[in-house]
Design a protein around this motif. Structure first.
Motif, PDB file in Angstrom:
ATOM      1  N   TYR A  96     -25.084  10.068  27.198  1.00 33.97           N
ATOM      2  CA  TYR A  96     -25.277   8.619  27.169  1.00 33.97           C
ATOM      3  C   TYR A  96     -25.203   8.141  28.608  1.00 33.97           C
ATOM      4  O   TYR A  96     -24.314   8.558  29.359  1.00 33.97           O
ATOM      5  CB  TYR A  96     -24.188   7.932  26.335  1.00 33.97           C
ATOM      6  CG  TYR A  96     -24.198   6.432  26.498  1.00 33.97           C
ATOM      7  CD1 TYR A  96     -25.156   5.660  25.847  1.00 33.97           C
ATOM      8  CD2 TYR A  96     -23.286   5.795  27.318  1.00 33.97           C
ATOM      9  CE1 TYR A  96     -25.187   4.284  26.013  1.00 33.97           C
ATOM     10  CE2 TYR A  96     -23.310   4.421  27.491  1.00 33.97           C
ATOM     11  CZ  TYR A  96     -24.260   3.666  26.835  1.00 33.97           C
ATOM     12  OH  TYR A  96     -24.303   2.314  26.999  1.00 33.97           O
ATOM     13  N   LYS A 104     -22.648  10.231  30.842  1.00 32.90           N
ATOM     14  CA  LYS A 104     -21.444  10.699  30.169  1.00 32.90           C
ATOM     15  C   LYS A 104     -21.813  11.706  29.093  1.00 32.90           C
ATOM     16  O   LYS A 104     -22.767  11.483  28.347  1.00 32.90           O
ATOM     17  CB  LYS A 104     -20.715   9.533  29.502  1.00 32.90           C
ATOM     18  CG  LYS A 104     -20.199   8.489  30.450  1.00 32.90           C
ATOM     19  CD  LYS A 104     -19.542   7.368  29.671  1.00 32.90           C
ATOM     20  CE  LYS A 104     -19.090   6.262  30.599  1.00 32.90           C
ATOM     21  NZ  LYS A 104     -18.493   5.152  29.850  1.00 32.90           N
ATOM     22  N   ILE A 106     -21.311  13.105  25.551  1.00 31.70           N
ATOM     23  CA  ILE A 106     -20.789  12.598  24.293  1.00 31.70           C
ATOM     24  C   ILE A 106     -20.810  13.733  23.285  1.00 31.70           C
ATOM     25  O   ILE A 106     -21.665  14.614  23.341  1.00 31.70           O
ATOM     26  CB  ILE A 106     -21.567  11.354  23.795  1.00 31.70           C
ATOM     27  CG1 ILE A 106     -23.061  11.656  23.615  1.00 31.70           C
ATOM     28  CG2 ILE A 106     -21.366  10.190  24.766  1.00 31.70           C
ATOM     29  CD1 ILE A 106     -23.873  10.480  23.049  1.00 31.70           C
ATOM     30  N   ASP A 110     -17.141  11.052  18.957  1.00 31.94           N
ATOM     31  CA  ASP A 110     -17.166   9.958  19.933  1.00 31.94           C
ATOM     32  C   ASP A 110     -17.831   8.715  19.342  1.00 31.94           C
ATOM     33  O   ASP A 110     -18.752   8.810  18.538  1.00 31.94           O
ATOM     34  CB  ASP A 110     -17.916  10.361  21.199  1.00 31.94           C
ATOM     35  CG  ASP A 110     -17.131  11.328  22.068  1.00 31.94           C
ATOM     36  OD1 ASP A 110     -15.925  11.519  21.817  1.00 31.94           O
ATOM     37  OD2 ASP A 110     -17.728  11.898  23.000  1.00 31.94           O
ATOM     38  N   ILE A 112     -19.559   5.149  20.778  1.00 32.43           N
ATOM     39  CA  ILE A 112     -20.071   4.469  21.967  1.00 32.43           C
ATOM     40  C   ILE A 112     -20.443   3.053  21.556  1.00 32.43           C
ATOM     41  O   ILE A 112     -21.299   2.863  20.692  1.00 32.43           O
ATOM     42  CB  ILE A 112     -21.293   5.205  22.569  1.00 32.43           C
ATOM     43  CG1 ILE A 112     -20.896   6.620  23.014  1.00 32.43           C
ATOM     44  CG2 ILE A 112     -21.836   4.449  23.760  1.00 32.43           C
ATOM     45  CD1 ILE A 112     -21.061   7.651  21.983  1.00 32.43           C
ATOM     46  N   ILE A 114     -22.155  -0.177  22.775  1.00 31.79           N
ATOM     47  CA  ILE A 114     -23.106  -0.589  23.806  1.00 31.79           C
ATOM     48  C   ILE A 114     -23.258  -2.103  23.757  1.00 31.79           C
ATOM     49  O   ILE A 114     -23.712  -2.653  22.756  1.00 31.79           O
ATOM     50  CB  ILE A 114     -24.467   0.100  23.586  1.00 31.79           C
ATOM     51  CG1 ILE A 114     -24.286   1.623  23.513  1.00 31.79           C
ATOM     52  CG2 ILE A 114     -25.450  -0.304  24.685  1.00 31.79           C
ATOM     53  CD1 ILE A 114     -25.454   2.363  22.922  1.00 31.79           C
ATOM     54  N   HIS A 120     -29.956   1.366  28.869  1.00 31.85           N
ATOM     55  CA  HIS A 120     -29.331   2.666  28.669  1.00 31.85           C
ATOM     56  C   HIS A 120     -30.305   3.636  27.997  1.00 31.85           C
ATOM     57  O   HIS A 120     -31.379   3.246  27.562  1.00 31.85           O
ATOM     58  CB  HIS A 120     -28.069   2.515  27.803  1.00 31.85           C
ATOM     59  CG  HIS A 120     -28.376   2.121  26.395  1.00 31.85           C
ATOM     60  ND1 HIS A 120     -28.720   0.821  26.034  1.00 31.85           N
ATOM     61  CD2 HIS A 120     -28.431   2.847  25.239  1.00 31.85           C
ATOM     62  CE1 HIS A 120     -28.950   0.777  24.737  1.00 31.85           C
ATOM     63  NE2 HIS A 120     -28.786   2.001  24.227  1.00 31.85           N
ATOM     64  N   HIS A 122     -29.930   7.625  25.519  1.00 33.26           N
ATOM     65  CA  HIS A 122     -29.054   8.626  24.926  1.00 33.26           C
ATOM     66  C   HIS A 122     -29.899   9.697  24.274  1.00 33.26           C
ATOM     67  O   HIS A 122     -31.053   9.464  23.919  1.00 33.26           O
ATOM     68  CB  HIS A 122     -28.051   8.020  23.942  1.00 33.26           C
ATOM     69  CG  HIS A 122     -28.599   6.915  23.088  1.00 33.26           C
ATOM     70  ND1 HIS A 122     -29.089   7.112  21.818  1.00 33.26           N
ATOM     71  CD2 HIS A 122     -28.738   5.596  23.337  1.00 33.26           C
ATOM     72  CE1 HIS A 122     -29.488   5.960  21.315  1.00 33.26           C
ATOM     73  NE2 HIS A 122     -29.294   5.012  22.215  1.00 33.26           N
TER      74      HIS A 122
END
Length: 164
Positions: A96, A104, A106, A110, A112, A114, A120, A122
């Protein structure tokens, strides 16, 4: 003698039964929670990504939810959400990254969160698959603005810096 024979048979049966249960549990833990779904368009994704819709926006819900599976090396384009998104990683490892920030790693378990209008991307790593549940809010009947593809250089740098 009969007691010893019975105990021996009971022990053997129990051991075999436990081994079968352990194997079944391992298979269940490694199986997908949801089907792989339909392939997503390469207009918005690089590589092979798949969607299984789970919840559609309706009069009760101002969001949609879906299980997205990313094959090795696949990823979204850069994009934003006018009212945010939550990702729940349910399998594998992925990446991500928010624009201007370090990528990062992930992994399963996890979450996330946003924020709205944050650029962004992913997806999977260069050598692992990843599946997440995407919960995406709507604002004025819009939920995503798709932007440019993540370049191979950006993807390679993210993989190098996260050491998946």
């Amino acid at each position: 003698m009969k007691t010893i024979l019975f105990a021996s048979l009971l022990f053997t049966f129990t051991a075999c039964y436990n081994n079968k249960n352990q194997k079944k549990m391992k298979e269940e833990n490694n199986s997908a929670l949801y089907p792989k779904g339909q392939k997503l368009p390469n207009d918005w994704f690089s590589g092979n990504a798949f969607l299984t819709p789970l919840v559609a926006k309706d009069h009760n819900n101002e969001f949609s939810a879906g299980s997205v599976t990313f094959e090795i090396g696949s990823r979204t384009n850069w994009h934003t959400h006018p009212k945010g998104q939550v990702l729940l990683v349910i399998n594998g490892k992925g990446i991500y990254q928010e624009k201007g920030k370090p990528a990062k790693l992930i992994k399963k378990g996890d979450v996330i969160n946003i924020p709205e209008n944050v650029e962004h991307w992913h997806g999977a790593t260069a050598n692992t698959t990843m599946t997440h549940i995407a919960i995406t809010n709507y604002k004025n009947n819009e939920q995503v603005t798709w932007l440019d593809a993540v370049t191979d250089e950006e993807f390679d740098e993210a993989n190098t810096n996260t050491h998946p």
